[in-house]
Write an enzyme that holds these catalytic residues in place. Sequence first.
Site, PDB file in Angstrom:
ATOM      1  N   THR A   1      19.146 -15.839 -11.663  1.00 18.34           N
ATOM      2  CA  THR A   1      18.770 -15.268 -12.870  1.00 18.34           C
ATOM      3  C   THR A   1      18.098 -13.898 -12.736  1.00 18.34           C
ATOM      4  O   THR A   1      18.080 -13.001 -13.568  1.00 18.34           O
ATOM      5  CB  THR A   1      17.815 -16.201 -13.527  1.00 18.34           C
ATOM      6  OG1 THR A   1      18.613 -17.250 -13.602  1.00 18.34           O
ATOM      7  CG2 THR A   1      17.141 -15.863 -14.490  1.00 18.34           C
TER       8      THR A   1
ATOM      9  N   TYR B   1      22.873 -16.765 -20.922  1.00 23.92           N
ATOM     10  CA  TYR B   1      22.984 -15.501 -19.888  1.00 23.92           C
ATOM     11  C   TYR B   1      23.890 -16.039 -18.872  1.00 23.92           C
ATOM     12  O   TYR B   1      23.997 -17.214 -18.711  1.00 23.92           O
ATOM     13  CB  TYR B   1      21.559 -15.135 -19.311  1.00 23.92           C
ATOM     14  CG  TYR B   1      20.972 -15.786 -18.568  1.00 23.92           C
ATOM     15  CD1 TYR B   1      20.306 -17.158 -18.975  1.00 23.92           C
ATOM     16  CD2 TYR B   1      21.189 -16.059 -17.008  1.00 23.92           C
ATOM     17  CE1 TYR B   1      19.453 -17.988 -18.162  1.00 23.92           C
ATOM     18  CE2 TYR B   1      20.502 -16.691 -16.258  1.00 23.92           C
ATOM     19  CZ  TYR B   1      19.801 -17.748 -16.659  1.00 23.92           C
ATOM     20  OH  TYR B   1      19.176 -18.434 -15.752  1.00 23.92           O
TER      21      TYR B   1
ATOM     22  N   THR C   1      16.884 -19.408  -8.503  1.00 21.46           N
ATOM     23  CA  THR C   1      15.585 -20.254  -8.602  1.00 21.46           C
ATOM     24  C   THR C   1      15.951 -21.807  -8.534  1.00 21.46           C
ATOM     25  O   THR C   1      15.085 -22.579  -7.889  1.00 21.46           O
ATOM     26  CB  THR C   1      14.572 -20.173  -9.606  1.00 21.46           C
ATOM     27  OG1 THR C   1      15.059 -20.746 -10.910  1.00 21.46           O
ATOM     28  CG2 THR C   1      14.022 -18.634  -9.684  1.00 21.46           C
ATOM     29  N   ASP C   2      17.078 -22.258  -8.784  1.00 23.44           N
ATOM     30  CA  ASP C   2      17.290 -23.607  -8.834  1.00 23.44           C
ATOM     31  C   ASP C   2      17.450 -24.291  -7.503  1.00 23.44           C
ATOM     32  O   ASP C   2      17.111 -25.562  -7.603  1.00 23.44           O
ATOM     33  CB  ASP C   2      18.632 -23.944  -9.757  1.00 23.44           C
ATOM     34  CG  ASP C   2      18.444 -23.626 -11.221  1.00 23.44           C
ATOM     35  OD1 ASP C   2      17.355 -23.462 -11.394  1.00 23.44           O
ATOM     36  OD2 ASP C   2      19.634 -23.506 -11.786  1.00 23.44           O
TER      37      ASP C   2
ATOM     38  N   LYS D   1      10.267 -26.027  -7.149  1.00 24.93           N
ATOM     39  CA  LYS D   1      10.435 -25.812  -8.590  1.00 24.93           C
ATOM     40  C   LYS D   1      10.141 -26.869  -9.254  1.00 24.93           C
ATOM     41  O   LYS D   1      10.630 -28.117  -9.260  1.00 24.93           O
ATOM     42  CB  LYS D   1      11.884 -25.274  -9.100  1.00 24.93           C
ATOM     43  CG  LYS D   1      11.932 -24.750 -10.381  1.00 24.93           C
ATOM     44  CD  LYS D   1      13.616 -24.196 -10.564  1.00 24.93           C
ATOM     45  CE  LYS D   1      13.552 -23.551 -11.868  1.00 24.93           C
ATOM     46  NZ  LYS D   1      14.965 -22.940 -12.394  1.00 24.93           N
TER      47      LYS D   1
ATOM     48  N   GLU E   1       5.704 -50.251   1.274  1.00 25.17           N
ATOM     49  CA  GLU E   1       6.354 -51.410   0.491  1.00 25.17           C
ATOM     50  C   GLU E   1       7.831 -51.937   0.952  1.00 25.17           C
ATOM     51  O   GLU E   1       8.165 -52.702   0.765  1.00 25.17           O
ATOM     52  CB  GLU E   1       6.470 -50.677  -0.858  1.00 25.17           C
ATOM     53  CG  GLU E   1       5.104 -50.722  -1.665  1.00 25.17           C
ATOM     54  CD  GLU E   1       5.603 -50.205  -3.166  1.00 25.17           C
ATOM     55  OE1 GLU E   1       5.685 -51.058  -3.941  1.00 25.17           O
ATOM     56  OE2 GLU E   1       5.706 -49.125  -3.587  1.00 25.17           O
TER      57      GLU E   1
HETATM   58  C1  SIN Z   1      17.583 -19.000 -11.924  1.00 26.50           C
HETATM   59  O1  SIN Z   1      17.791 -18.189 -11.101  1.00 26.50           O
HETATM   60  O2  SIN Z   1      16.269 -19.211 -12.506  1.00 26.50           O
HETATM   61  C2  SIN Z   1      18.791 -20.126 -12.353  1.00 26.50           C
HETATM   62  C3  SIN Z   1      20.053 -19.859 -11.863  1.00 26.50           C
HETATM   63  C4  SIN Z   1      20.244 -19.925 -10.492  1.00 26.50           C
HETATM   64  O3  SIN Z   1      19.258 -20.769  -9.664  1.00 26.50           O
HETATM   65  O4  SIN Z   1      20.893 -19.440 -10.057  1.00 26.50           O
END
Ligand code: SIN
Length: 335
Positions: free
Chosen positions: A17, A30, A96-97, A169, A292
């Site tokens: 992103t 996007y 970020t994923d 995340k 457990e």
């Molecule tokens: C992001 O970057 O926030 C989402 C998409 C990705 O992980 O490439």
Amino acid sequence: MPDAALPTIALLATGGTIAGAQTGEPSGAYRAGSLPVEALLSAVPGLQRLARLQPEQVASVGSQNIGLDTWATLVERVQALCADPSIDGIVITHGTDTLEETAYLLSLVLPWSKPVVLVGAMRPATALGADGPANLYNAVALAAHPQAFGRGPLVLMNDEIHEAALVQKMAANGVDAFASPNGGRAGTVHAGTPRFVRPAGAALPARFALPPRGDDGSRDWPVVDIVHAHAGMDGAVVDFMAARARGIVLAGVGDGNASDAVLDALERAALRGVAVVRSTRTGSGWVGRNVEVDDDARHFIAAGPLSPQKARVLLMLALAAGVTQAEAQALFEQA
Ligand code: SIN
């Protein structure tokens, strides 16, 4: 004109992103990984006062598509830059994923010496209030900072510094989506000034090598699947996975638990030689042995502090290195 006295920072772009461009108004649609690294740099005033930058485009993808081959390419490139005395630090722009998975992988296969900083953005580069430029500025400042040495790969998001083993995340939206729930953030960066809450450790050698190359020349990553537990689950998915995987990570309920049917299927897999790791789907906490679930009787490994997605990374490298079950358990407890 770049100042020769400034540190030299390699900037490896992979997409995400932070390089995303909106595809329509007024919706939030996007496409990640649309913009080249030069466009990211041109959106950040003042970068040239922090460092001399060497940009490279390694990939242009959403991070859900960062596969094993891209990981190997990225690792080899960063290893080379770590060994290059003309480079003082490395910044990696990343979606970020799956950013925490790449950060954790790098923490296992790189020496802990030269700063390596992963950075992303929650809003695309063309959005109102895009967070990428400030994150990138702070990431370069962090990679150029002497106190970033010896900490392993760091993640910079939303003015916060996180360590690779701890970062996660936590939310699908919002610029504050990242946290380190099991240990807290490592520090902050405000307007390019890093401040750490913990001292750096000593420089360390890499803990693992990449998997060896197979006959076709690509790295031979062992297949490790993740199975997500839920109430009243049967063992069918586990039986399916066990037919192809060398390892299975349970994203278990609570402290890494699952229904009797799932535990029985996992035990069947373990008896066939599949490495089975129990982790938690809850997002934080510690999964210990024999609490457990009777790990000794069922031949399971407890994931300790690692999330399912990080447990998968460690298990792949451990299996490729040929570790025993007892050695693997010790690795997870030290993770
Ligand atoms: C992001 O970057 O926030 C989402 C998409 C990705 O992980 O490439």
